[in-house]
Design a protein around this motif. Structure first.
Motif, PDB file in Angstrom:
ATOM      1  N   GLY A 118       0.740  -1.386   0.038  1.00  0.00           N
ATOM      2  CA  GLY A 118       0.031   0.041   0.051  1.00  0.00           C
ATOM      3  C   GLY A 118       0.838   1.300   0.184  1.00  0.00           C
ATOM      4  N   SER A 119       2.056   1.300  -0.396  1.00  0.00           N
ATOM      5  CA  SER A 119       2.835   2.285  -0.553  1.00  0.00           C
ATOM      6  C   SER A 119       2.226   3.492  -1.331  1.00  0.00           C
ATOM      7  CB  SER A 119       4.209   2.166  -0.912  1.00  0.00           C
ATOM      8  OG  SER A 119       4.908   3.206  -1.060  1.00  0.00           O
ATOM      9  N   GLU A 120       2.078   4.822  -1.216  1.00  0.00           N
ATOM     10  CA  GLU A 120       1.616   5.855  -1.662  1.00  0.00           C
ATOM     11  C   GLU A 120       2.520   6.463  -2.859  1.00  0.00           C
ATOM     12  OE1 GLU A 120      -0.033   8.888   0.974  1.00  0.00           O
ATOM     13  OE2 GLU A 120      -0.954   7.377   1.931  1.00  0.00           O
ATOM     14  N   GLY A 121       3.844   6.352  -2.858  1.00  0.00           N
ATOM     15  CA  GLY A 121       4.871   7.000  -3.576  1.00  0.00           C
ATOM     16  C   GLY A 121       5.489   6.390  -4.961  1.00  0.00           C
ATOM     17  N   ILE A 122       4.414   5.234  -5.095  1.00  0.00           N
ATOM     18  CA  ILE A 122       4.798   4.586  -6.379  1.00  0.00           C
ATOM     19  C   ILE A 122       4.390   5.214  -7.703  1.00  0.00           C
ATOM     20  CG2 ILE A 122       4.627   2.582  -7.620  1.00  0.00           C
ATOM     21  CD1 ILE A 122       4.259   0.981  -4.768  1.00  0.00           C
ATOM     22  N   ALA A 123       5.198   5.603  -8.675  1.00  0.00           N
ATOM     23  CA  ALA A 123       4.886   6.269  -9.836  1.00  0.00           C
ATOM     24  C   ALA A 123       4.021   5.336 -10.662  1.00  0.00           C
ATOM     25  CB  ALA A 123       6.190   6.587 -10.830  1.00  0.00           C
ATOM     26  N   PHE A 124       2.910   6.163 -11.492  1.00  0.00           N
ATOM     27  CA  PHE A 124       1.761   5.286 -12.078  1.00  0.00           C
ATOM     28  C   PHE A 124       2.360   4.638 -13.154  1.00  0.00           C
ATOM     29  CE2 PHE A 124      -1.797   6.028 -15.406  1.00  0.00           C
ATOM     30  CZ  PHE A 124      -2.370   5.301 -14.759  1.00  0.00           C
ATOM     31  N   GLY A 125       3.582   5.245 -13.485  1.00  0.00           N
ATOM     32  CA  GLY A 125       4.000   4.257 -14.939  1.00  0.00           C
ATOM     33  C   GLY A 125       4.435   2.787 -14.520  1.00  0.00           C
ATOM     34  N   ASN A 126       5.150   2.754 -13.265  1.00  0.00           N
ATOM     35  CA  ASN A 126       5.470   1.597 -12.589  1.00  0.00           C
ATOM     36  C   ASN A 126       4.104   0.632 -12.281  1.00  0.00           C
ATOM     37  OD1 ASN A 126       8.166   2.335 -12.539  1.00  0.00           O
ATOM     38  ND2 ASN A 126       8.176   3.045 -10.552  1.00  0.00           N
ATOM     39  N   VAL A 127       3.058   1.229 -11.687  1.00  0.00           N
ATOM     40  CA  VAL A 127       1.877   0.565 -11.717  1.00  0.00           C
ATOM     41  C   VAL A 127       1.541  -0.157 -12.680  1.00  0.00           C
ATOM     42  CG1 VAL A 127      -0.371   0.453 -10.691  1.00  0.00           C
ATOM     43  CG2 VAL A 127       1.253   2.219  -9.391  1.00  0.00           C
ATOM     44  N   LEU A 128       1.544   0.873 -13.900  1.00  0.00           N
ATOM     45  CA  LEU A 128       0.834   0.027 -15.175  1.00  0.00           C
ATOM     46  C   LEU A 128       1.988  -1.077 -15.774  1.00  0.00           C
ATOM     47  CD1 LEU A 128       0.244   3.433 -17.235  1.00  0.00           C
ATOM     48  CD2 LEU A 128      -1.598   1.683 -16.142  1.00  0.00           C
ATOM     49  N   ASP A 129       3.371  -0.841 -15.427  1.00  0.00           N
ATOM     50  CA  ASP A 129       3.983  -1.877 -15.755  1.00  0.00           C
ATOM     51  C   ASP A 129       3.913  -3.364 -15.045  1.00  0.00           C
ATOM     52  OD1 ASP A 129       5.454  -0.319 -17.437  1.00  0.00           O
ATOM     53  OD2 ASP A 129       7.012  -0.023 -16.040  1.00  0.00           O
ATOM     54  N   VAL A 130       3.797  -3.135 -13.611  1.00  0.00           N
ATOM     55  CA  VAL A 130       3.317  -4.442 -12.875  1.00  0.00           C
ATOM     56  C   VAL A 130       1.890  -4.990 -13.418  1.00  0.00           C
ATOM     57  CG1 VAL A 130       2.759  -5.258 -10.477  1.00  0.00           C
ATOM     58  CG2 VAL A 130       4.491  -3.552 -10.937  1.00  0.00           C
ATOM     59  N   LEU A 131       0.832  -4.042 -13.671  1.00  0.00           N
ATOM     60  CA  LEU A 131      -0.420  -4.726 -14.072  1.00  0.00           C
ATOM     61  C   LEU A 131      -0.299  -5.370 -15.359  1.00  0.00           C
ATOM     62  CD1 LEU A 131      -2.784  -1.756 -12.935  1.00  0.00           C
ATOM     63  CD2 LEU A 131      -2.279  -3.799 -11.573  1.00  0.00           C
ATOM     64  N   ALA A 132       0.438  -4.845 -16.092  1.00  0.00           N
ATOM     65  CA  ALA A 132       0.658  -5.273 -17.569  1.00  0.00           C
ATOM     66  C   ALA A 132       1.498  -6.599 -17.274  1.00  0.00           C
ATOM     67  CB  ALA A 132       1.484  -4.488 -18.573  1.00  0.00           C
ATOM     68  N   ALA A 133       2.263  -6.602 -16.472  1.00  0.00           N
ATOM     69  CA  ALA A 133       3.139  -7.963 -16.272  1.00  0.00           C
ATOM     70  C   ALA A 133       2.253  -9.153 -15.823  1.00  0.00           C
ATOM     71  CB  ALA A 133       4.143  -7.687 -15.426  1.00  0.00           C
ATOM     72  N   LEU A 134       1.050  -8.666 -15.128  1.00  0.00           N
ATOM     73  CA  LEU A 134       0.291  -9.666 -14.499  1.00  0.00           C
ATOM     74  C   LEU A 134      -1.006 -10.010 -15.388  1.00  0.00           C
ATOM     75  CD1 LEU A 134       0.088  -8.588 -10.935  1.00  0.00           C
ATOM     76  CD2 LEU A 134       0.942 -10.652 -11.578  1.00  0.00           C
ATOM     77  N   GLN A 135      -0.887  -9.232 -16.809  1.00  0.00           N
ATOM     78  CA  GLN A 135      -2.027  -9.286 -17.802  1.00  0.00           C
ATOM     79  C   GLN A 135      -3.353  -8.852 -17.278  1.00  0.00           C
ATOM     80  OE1 GLN A 135      -2.039 -13.398 -19.015  1.00  0.00           O
ATOM     81  NE2 GLN A 135       0.189 -13.114 -20.102  1.00  0.00           N
ATOM     82  N   ILE A 136      -3.214  -7.605 -16.303  1.00  0.00           N
ATOM     83  CA  ILE A 136      -4.480  -7.091 -15.745  1.00  0.00           C
ATOM     84  C   ILE A 136      -4.566  -5.829 -16.572  1.00  0.00           C
ATOM     85  CG2 ILE A 136      -5.567  -5.734 -13.828  1.00  0.00           C
ATOM     86  CD1 ILE A 136      -3.790  -7.496 -12.116  1.00  0.00           C
TER      87      ILE A 136
END
Length: 102
Positions: free
Chosen positions: A43-61
């Motif tokens: 639940g960290s608040e300081g993660i860049a949106f682009g990084n979140v998108l990369d993780v979601l893409a890696a999980l095929q979300i």
């Protein structure tokens, strides 16, 4: 509808575990550090949106919310995905952090 940072973390953790991946394996797929995966899942608040998108893409979300039939074995993941997607679709600026969307 407001989502919390831990909702995104729960989505990532559930999806990662459903694929049988460790945090390190997911980090390799998302081209990021294991620490970032851990922070995201916690639940960290300081993660860049682009990084979140990369993780979601890696999980095929994907970033499109869909109705999920109750009999879908991954319904919990899909429900969390819908909740997250509604917030993330507000903007695609990779310089924003999760805190900007919640």
């Amino acid at each position: 509808m407001n989502i919390q940072h831990n909702d995104i973390g729960a989505l990532v953790r559930s999806a990662r575990k459903s694929y049988g991946l460790t945090q390190s394996e997911l980090a390799k797929r998302a081209n990021c550090s294991q620490r970032l995966i851990s922070e995201l899942e916690n639940g960290s608040e300081g993660i860049a949106f682009g990084n979140v998108l990369d993780v979601l893409a890696a999980l095929q979300i994907g970033l499109s919310a869909q109705a999920v039939p109750i009999e879908d074995p991954r319904a919990e993941i899909k429900a969390l995905e819908e909740k997250v997607v509604k917030q993330l679709n507000k903007s695609t600026s990779p310089k924003r952090t999760l805190k900007d969307y919640l």
